[in-house]
Scaffold this motif. Structure first.
Motif, PDB file in Angstrom:
ATOM      1  N   THR A 241      17.879 -42.880 -68.498  1.00 46.42           N
ATOM      2  CA  THR A 241      16.643 -43.549 -68.924  1.00 46.42           C
ATOM      3  C   THR A 241      16.869 -44.334 -70.206  1.00 46.42           C
ATOM      4  O   THR A 241      16.470 -45.497 -70.317  1.00 46.42           O
ATOM      5  N   ASN A 242      17.531 -43.715 -71.176  1.00 45.42           N
ATOM      6  CA  ASN A 242      17.807 -44.395 -72.447  1.00 45.42           C
ATOM      7  C   ASN A 242      18.707 -45.608 -72.245  1.00 45.42           C
ATOM      8  O   ASN A 242      18.493 -46.655 -72.859  1.00 45.42           O
ATOM      9  N   MET A 243      19.702 -45.471 -71.387  1.00 45.43           N
ATOM     10  CA  MET A 243      20.605 -46.598 -71.145  1.00 45.43           C
ATOM     11  C   MET A 243      19.894 -47.719 -70.393  1.00 45.43           C
ATOM     12  O   MET A 243      20.111 -48.892 -70.689  1.00 45.43           O
ATOM     13  N   ASN A 244      19.050 -47.370 -69.437  1.00 46.14           N
ATOM     14  CA  ASN A 244      18.304 -48.387 -68.696  1.00 46.14           C
ATOM     15  C   ASN A 244      17.366 -49.178 -69.596  1.00 46.14           C
ATOM     16  O   ASN A 244      17.160 -50.372 -69.382  1.00 46.14           O
ATOM     17  N   ARG A 245      16.814 -48.525 -70.606  1.00 47.43           N
ATOM     18  CA  ARG A 245      15.947 -49.217 -71.563  1.00 47.43           C
ATOM     19  C   ARG A 245      16.703 -50.287 -72.350  1.00 47.43           C
ATOM     20  O   ARG A 245      16.100 -51.221 -72.864  1.00 47.43           O
TER      21      ARG A 245
ATOM     22  N   LEU B  15      24.524 -32.774 -69.746  1.00 42.94           N
ATOM     23  CA  LEU B  15      25.664 -33.503 -70.293  1.00 42.94           C
ATOM     24  C   LEU B  15      25.616 -33.584 -71.815  1.00 42.94           C
ATOM     25  O   LEU B  15      24.545 -33.666 -72.411  1.00 42.94           O
ATOM     26  N   ALA B  16      26.803 -33.586 -72.413  1.00 43.67           N
ATOM     27  CA  ALA B  16      26.949 -33.798 -73.853  1.00 43.67           C
ATOM     28  C   ALA B  16      28.066 -34.803 -74.060  1.00 43.67           C
ATOM     29  O   ALA B  16      29.083 -34.781 -73.359  1.00 43.67           O
ATOM     30  N   LEU B  17      27.873 -35.680 -75.026  1.00 43.33           N
ATOM     31  CA  LEU B  17      28.887 -36.680 -75.339  1.00 43.33           C
ATOM     32  C   LEU B  17      30.161 -35.978 -75.787  1.00 43.33           C
ATOM     33  O   LEU B  17      30.138 -35.162 -76.699  1.00 43.33           O
TER      34      LEU B  17
ATOM     35  N   VAL C 226      32.198 -50.370 -68.812  1.00 37.04           N
ATOM     36  CA  VAL C 226      32.240 -49.900 -70.192  1.00 37.04           C
ATOM     37  C   VAL C 226      31.617 -48.512 -70.187  1.00 37.04           C
ATOM     38  O   VAL C 226      30.471 -48.357 -69.788  1.00 37.04           O
ATOM     39  N   ASN C 227      32.377 -47.488 -70.598  1.00 39.37           N
ATOM     40  CA  ASN C 227      31.834 -46.135 -70.476  1.00 39.37           C
ATOM     41  C   ASN C 227      32.248 -45.219 -71.614  1.00 39.37           C
ATOM     42  O   ASN C 227      33.142 -45.538 -72.385  1.00 39.37           O
ATOM     43  N   MET C 228      31.558 -44.095 -71.662  1.00 41.73           N
ATOM     44  CA  MET C 228      31.881 -43.001 -72.580  1.00 41.73           C
ATOM     45  C   MET C 228      32.020 -41.720 -71.767  1.00 41.73           C
ATOM     46  O   MET C 228      31.316 -41.535 -70.775  1.00 41.73           O
ATOM     47  N   PRO C 229      32.897 -40.814 -72.217  1.00 44.31           N
ATOM     48  CA  PRO C 229      33.046 -39.540 -71.508  1.00 44.31           C
ATOM     49  C   PRO C 229      32.025 -38.507 -71.961  1.00 44.31           C
ATOM     50  O   PRO C 229      31.705 -38.406 -73.147  1.00 44.31           O
ATOM     51  N   PHE C 230      31.536 -37.757 -71.004  1.00 44.52           N
ATOM     52  CA  PHE C 230      30.615 -36.659 -71.260  1.00 44.52           C
ATOM     53  C   PHE C 230      31.209 -35.381 -70.677  1.00 44.52           C
ATOM     54  O   PHE C 230      32.048 -35.424 -69.787  1.00 44.52           O
ATOM     55  N   GLU C 231      30.751 -34.261 -71.197  1.00 43.81           N
ATOM     56  CA  GLU C 231      31.123 -32.966 -70.646  1.00 43.81           C
ATOM     57  C   GLU C 231      29.893 -32.374 -69.971  1.00 43.81           C
ATOM     58  O   GLU C 231      28.789 -32.440 -70.506  1.00 43.81           O
ATOM     59  N   LYS C 232      30.089 -31.803 -68.777  1.00 39.25           N
ATOM     60  CA  LYS C 232      28.983 -31.217 -68.030  1.00 39.25           C
ATOM     61  C   LYS C 232      29.010 -29.702 -68.187  1.00 39.25           C
ATOM     62  O   LYS C 232      30.059 -29.077 -68.049  1.00 39.25           O
TER      63      LYS C 232
ATOM     64  N   THR D 223      19.722 -33.687 -70.210  1.00 34.77           N
ATOM     65  CA  THR D 223      19.778 -33.985 -68.778  1.00 34.77           C
ATOM     66  C   THR D 223      20.382 -35.366 -68.540  1.00 34.77           C
ATOM     67  O   THR D 223      20.273 -36.264 -69.381  1.00 34.77           O
ATOM     68  N   ARG D 224      21.005 -35.498 -67.397  1.00 37.55           N
ATOM     69  CA  ARG D 224      21.585 -36.772 -66.964  1.00 37.55           C
ATOM     70  C   ARG D 224      20.488 -37.848 -66.937  1.00 37.55           C
ATOM     71  O   ARG D 224      20.693 -38.987 -67.335  1.00 37.55           O
ATOM     72  N   GLU D 225      19.311 -37.476 -66.468  1.00 36.26           N
ATOM     73  CA  GLU D 225      18.194 -38.403 -66.365  1.00 36.26           C
ATOM     74  C   GLU D 225      17.791 -38.955 -67.731  1.00 36.26           C
ATOM     75  O   GLU D 225      17.434 -40.125 -67.852  1.00 36.26           O
TER      76      GLU D 225
END
Length: 106
Positions: free
Chosen positions: A11-15, A68-70, A56-62, A5-7
């Protein structure tokens, strides 16, 4: 490809915000997301360092469920003050912040 999930991703990035801010001596950092074309989705950080702002970003596929998946394990840096500036090929945040620290020409 593992879809989550996007969430979960946010959550992991916010940590990581406080540890990243301290480790790389950043002025400010936040998480951002952007919907791309077709099934592309971008998640990353907005970073302020020495008065310069970068995305700074990475692409994901929905997928059809909105999970989402990296897509590629490669970071891209975009300059906030120049819409045409983009550089990619960074395989770790250490590489990203070393490049920013050394001064990216944009």
């Amino acid at each position: 490809m593992e879809f989550v999930t996007r969430e979960t991703i946010l959550t992991n990035m916010n940590r990581m915000l406080e540890p990243l801010m301290e480790k790389y001596d950043l002025d400010d950092i936040g998480v951002y997301e952007e919907e791309g074309e077709a099934e592309r989705y971008y998640i990353g950080y907005t970073v302020k360092k020495d008065g310069e702002v970068y995305m700074v970003n990475m692409p994901f596929e929905k997928d059809h469920e909105g999970k989402l998946a990296l897509k590629e394990g490669v970071w891209t840096i975009q300059a906030d003050d120049n819409d045409d500036f983009e550089t990619h090929g960074y395989y770790s945040l250490d590489d990203v912040f070393e490049s920013i620290e050394n001064g990216i020409e944009h």
